[in-house]
Design a protein around this motif. Structure first.
Motif, PDB file in Angstrom:
ATOM      1  N   GLU A  37      51.630  69.760  30.423  1.00 50.94           N
ATOM      2  CA  GLU A  37      51.719  68.579  29.686  1.00 50.94           C
ATOM      3  C   GLU A  37      51.556  67.457  30.742  1.00 50.94           C
ATOM      4  OE1 GLU A  37      55.571  65.834  28.112  1.00 50.94           O
ATOM      5  OE2 GLU A  37      56.119  67.946  29.044  1.00 50.94           O
ATOM      6  N   THR A  38      51.558  67.614  32.067  1.00 51.38           N
ATOM      7  CA  THR A  38      51.156  66.372  32.989  1.00 51.38           C
ATOM      8  C   THR A  38      49.597  66.387  32.800  1.00 51.38           C
ATOM      9  OG1 THR A  38      52.980  66.959  34.456  1.00 51.38           O
ATOM     10  CG2 THR A  38      51.108  65.833  35.379  1.00 51.38           C
ATOM     11  N   GLU A  39      49.125  67.410  32.897  1.00 52.14           N
ATOM     12  CA  GLU A  39      47.474  67.135  32.984  1.00 52.14           C
ATOM     13  C   GLU A  39      46.844  66.723  31.559  1.00 52.14           C
ATOM     14  OE1 GLU A  39      46.094  71.260  35.544  1.00 52.14           O
ATOM     15  OE2 GLU A  39      46.808  71.548  33.438  1.00 52.14           O
ATOM     16  N   THR A  40      47.599  67.148  30.203  1.00 56.42           N
ATOM     17  CA  THR A  40      47.020  66.563  29.337  1.00 56.42           C
ATOM     18  C   THR A  40      47.526  65.030  29.191  1.00 56.42           C
ATOM     19  OG1 THR A  40      47.535  68.831  28.105  1.00 56.42           O
ATOM     20  CG2 THR A  40      47.703  66.683  26.603  1.00 56.42           C
ATOM     21  N   THR A  41      48.556  64.489  29.597  1.00 55.24           N
ATOM     22  CA  THR A  41      48.912  63.070  29.529  1.00 55.24           C
ATOM     23  C   THR A  41      48.070  62.726  30.370  1.00 55.24           C
ATOM     24  OG1 THR A  41      51.141  63.527  29.447  1.00 55.24           O
ATOM     25  CG2 THR A  41      50.531  61.444  30.344  1.00 55.24           C
ATOM     26  N   ALA A  42      47.675  62.960  31.707  1.00 54.31           N
ATOM     27  CA  ALA A  42      46.456  62.281  32.433  1.00 54.31           C
ATOM     28  C   ALA A  42      45.243  62.214  31.505  1.00 54.31           C
ATOM     29  CB  ALA A  42      46.286  62.914  33.727  1.00 54.31           C
ATOM     30  N   PHE A  43      44.847  63.024  30.955  1.00 55.68           N
ATOM     31  CA  PHE A  43      43.615  63.195  30.132  1.00 55.68           C
ATOM     32  C   PHE A  43      43.626  62.150  29.105  1.00 55.68           C
ATOM     33  CE2 PHE A  43      41.936  64.760  26.045  1.00 55.68           C
ATOM     34  CZ  PHE A  43      40.498  64.311  26.205  1.00 55.68           C
ATOM     35  N   LEU A  44      44.774  62.119  28.369  1.00 53.86           N
ATOM     36  CA  LEU A  44      44.844  61.418  27.167  1.00 53.86           C
ATOM     37  C   LEU A  44      44.873  59.789  27.481  1.00 53.86           C
ATOM     38  CD1 LEU A  44      47.317  63.334  24.997  1.00 53.86           C
ATOM     39  CD2 LEU A  44      44.824  62.952  24.473  1.00 53.86           C
ATOM     40  N   THR A  45      45.688  59.424  28.653  1.00 51.21           N
ATOM     41  CA  THR A  45      45.706  58.314  29.106  1.00 51.21           C
ATOM     42  C   THR A  45      44.475  57.661  29.818  1.00 51.21           C
ATOM     43  OG1 THR A  45      48.199  58.668  30.112  1.00 51.21           O
ATOM     44  CG2 THR A  45      46.764  57.010  31.041  1.00 51.21           C
ATOM     45  N   SER A  46      43.928  58.293  30.599  1.00 49.58           N
ATOM     46  CA  SER A  46      42.353  57.995  31.048  1.00 49.58           C
ATOM     47  C   SER A  46      41.555  57.918  29.822  1.00 49.58           C
ATOM     48  CB  SER A  46      41.673  59.209  31.667  1.00 49.58           C
ATOM     49  OG  SER A  46      40.628  58.834  32.188  1.00 49.58           O
ATOM     50  N   LEU A  47      41.545  58.836  28.765  1.00 50.40           N
ATOM     51  CA  LEU A  47      40.471  58.425  27.729  1.00 50.40           C
ATOM     52  C   LEU A  47      40.794  57.217  26.820  1.00 50.40           C
ATOM     53  CD1 LEU A  47      38.281  59.601  25.713  1.00 50.40           C
ATOM     54  CD2 LEU A  47      40.000  60.897  24.528  1.00 50.40           C
ATOM     55  N   GLU A  48      42.107  57.107  26.659  1.00 49.79           N
ATOM     56  CA  GLU A  48      42.359  55.946  25.596  1.00 49.79           C
ATOM     57  C   GLU A  48      42.025  54.494  26.620  1.00 49.79           C
ATOM     58  OE1 GLU A  48      46.010  54.689  22.687  1.00 49.79           O
ATOM     59  OE2 GLU A  48      46.510  55.703  24.825  1.00 49.79           O
ATOM     60  N   ARG A  49      42.053  54.567  27.838  1.00 53.44           N
ATOM     61  CA  ARG A  49      41.658  53.349  28.548  1.00 53.44           C
ATOM     62  C   ARG A  49      40.485  53.434  28.550  1.00 53.44           C
ATOM     63  NH1 ARG A  49      39.182  52.605  32.876  1.00 53.44           N
ATOM     64  NH2 ARG A  49      39.109  54.695  33.524  1.00 53.44           N
ATOM     65  N   ILE A  50      39.523  54.438  28.828  1.00 49.44           N
ATOM     66  CA  ILE A  50      37.997  54.251  28.488  1.00 49.44           C
ATOM     67  C   ILE A  50      37.338  53.813  27.138  1.00 49.44           C
ATOM     68  CG2 ILE A  50      35.844  55.612  28.542  1.00 49.44           C
ATOM     69  CD1 ILE A  50      37.520  57.769  30.663  1.00 49.44           C
ATOM     70  N   LEU A  51      38.207  54.275  26.226  1.00 47.97           N
ATOM     71  CA  LEU A  51      37.833  54.015  24.778  1.00 47.97           C
ATOM     72  C   LEU A  51      38.150  52.359  24.355  1.00 47.97           C
ATOM     73  CD1 LEU A  51      38.811  57.012  22.877  1.00 47.97           C
ATOM     74  CD2 LEU A  51      36.634  56.323  23.436  1.00 47.97           C
ATOM     75  N   ALA A  52      39.145  51.881  25.047  1.00 49.36           N
ATOM     76  CA  ALA A  52      39.568  50.718  24.907  1.00 49.36           C
ATOM     77  C   ALA A  52      38.800  49.499  25.521  1.00 49.36           C
ATOM     78  CB  ALA A  52      41.151  50.324  25.336  1.00 49.36           C
ATOM     79  N   SER A  53      38.238  50.120  26.880  1.00 48.23           N
ATOM     80  CA  SER A  53      37.198  49.312  27.634  1.00 48.23           C
ATOM     81  C   SER A  53      35.973  49.215  26.733  1.00 48.23           C
ATOM     82  CB  SER A  53      36.986  50.015  28.840  1.00 48.23           C
ATOM     83  OG  SER A  53      36.182  49.360  29.735  1.00 48.23           O
TER      84      SER A  53
END
Length: 372
Positions: A350-366
């Motif tokens: 769950e922790t690894e998945t959250t880190a991936f999703l959080t990072s990806l969403e930030r990248i897509l927003a940027s």
């Protein structure tokens, strides 16, 4: 690298191996590794303790060769698989790749061909090259699906000696209907084609998904390959296996190396099988994270494939390698599989998945010019 390649080419290497590069994904030292479909949960403490005891007991006899028939392990694997299988139906080796290699050694070789349907597991053509088996590239639909009609037609036309059917398919994660397996098997009757269904990730399939094991009775050319690397979290132990008609296991005995499964490997696998309840609990958690990834990627406007595996293949990216690099810069390593517009990510904790999703969403927003 060029100097290394030049020195390699000065050797009398087999012609069909020239220019090839070894199989392997990037191995980088980053906090979150989600690129090679490992079970990131690790082996539970009680299972590690049981393995330690089993290995210690096996170590007392390391001066002797191991059971070359690994009878106890074959019996345990048959019991795990069910479907009225017994030890005569089971074969094992050092990872499912070695099982597949032995199949090619027995049924492929010079003048023979193997058919695969890319995008699929990239080891198939390398295993074919290593055994001097011709590799035929089959065709999938635009959405990377494979229908029974299309697959059967290609087998009839090409008449391969071996067919690889990967289900769930790697890298797409999508399962294959049993109608495809049945159609391919029937289409290969005239050419006596060996049909391999690679079910390395079957334990991660959605509940009720049937296995090709149900099709084994009466089909002596059908082989179902599995592994303990994924669901059992034993990637480092290297234990793959297959189920087939007894005559197939007899054929593989003709090409296997003497005592190819060490006593340590056998002991480790047996201990894990005896404690599979704890290991399967982690599988359920991984499936939850897999489904969470699919849901969240859809929310982000991406196009994840329906997954029956422990990874998610997703599209909708304008610059997938740029996204891959930015994730890596954030300490998250996923897989760039070289398919335009797509990447693949392993479902971790769950922790690894959250880190991936959080990072990806930030990248897509940027990328979209939105505030992170």
């Amino acid at each position: 690298m060029n100097d290394q390649l030049e020195r390699l080419n000065r050797l009398p290497l087999r012609t069909n191996l020239r220019g090839l590069t070894p199989y392997g994904a990037p191995q980088l030292d980053v906090p979150i590794l989600l690129n090679v479909n490992e079970n990131t949960h690790g082996v539970p403490a009680d299972v590690r303790a049981a393995i330690s005891v089993a290995v210690t007991e096996a170590a007392a006899g390391l001066n002797r060769y191991p059971d070359r028939e690994f009878t106890e392990l074959r019996e345990a694997l048959a019991e795990y698989l069910g479907h009225s299988l017994d030890a005569t139906n089971i074969w094992a080796a050092n990872g499912s790749n070695e099982v597949l290699q032995q199949i090619l050694q027995a049924f492929g070789g010079p003048g023979r061909t193997a058919l695969g349907f890319p995008p699929t597991y990239s080891m198939y053509p390398l295993l074919a090259s290593g055994t001097d088996t011709g590799y035929i590239v089959g065709q999938r639909a635009d959405d990377y699906g494979l229908s029974a009609e299309s697959a059967a037609l290609q087998v009839k036309e090409l008449q391969p000696n071996i067919v690889f059917l990967c289900s769930p398919n790697n890298p797409t994660g999508t399962g294959l209907g049993l109608d495809v397996v049945e159609a391919v098997y029937e289409a290969g009757e005239a050419s006596q084609t060996i049909v391999i269904v690679d079910e390395a990730y079957h334990e991660f399939a959605h509940d009720g998904t049937p296995s090709a094991l149900t099709l084994l009775p009466g089909r002596e050319r059908l082989i179902v390959s599995r592994t303990m690397s994924k669901a059992f979290a034993l990637a480092g132990a290297r234990l793959g296996y297959m189920a087939a008609a007894p005559e197939v296991t007899d054929a593989l005995r003709l090409v296997r190396l003497p005592y190819h499964l060490s006593a340590i490997t056998q002991a480790t696998a047996l201990a894990a099988l005896q404690h599979r309840t704890a290991l399967m609990a982690d599988v359920e958690d991984i499936k939850e994270q897999r489904d969470r990834i699919v849901s969240e990627l859809t929310r982000m406007g991406l196009k994840p494939a329906a997954s029956d595996s422990n990874y998610v293949f997703f599209g909708g990216l304008d610059s997938p390698h740029d996204v891959w690099q930015q994730l890596l810069d954030d300490g998250v390593l996923i897989r760039d599989v070289g398919i335009p517009g797509h990447l693949r990510v392993t479902a971790g904790t769950e922790t690894e998945t959250t880190a991936f999703l959080t990072s990806l969403e930030r990248i897509l927003a940027s990328q979209a010019g939105l505030p992170a």
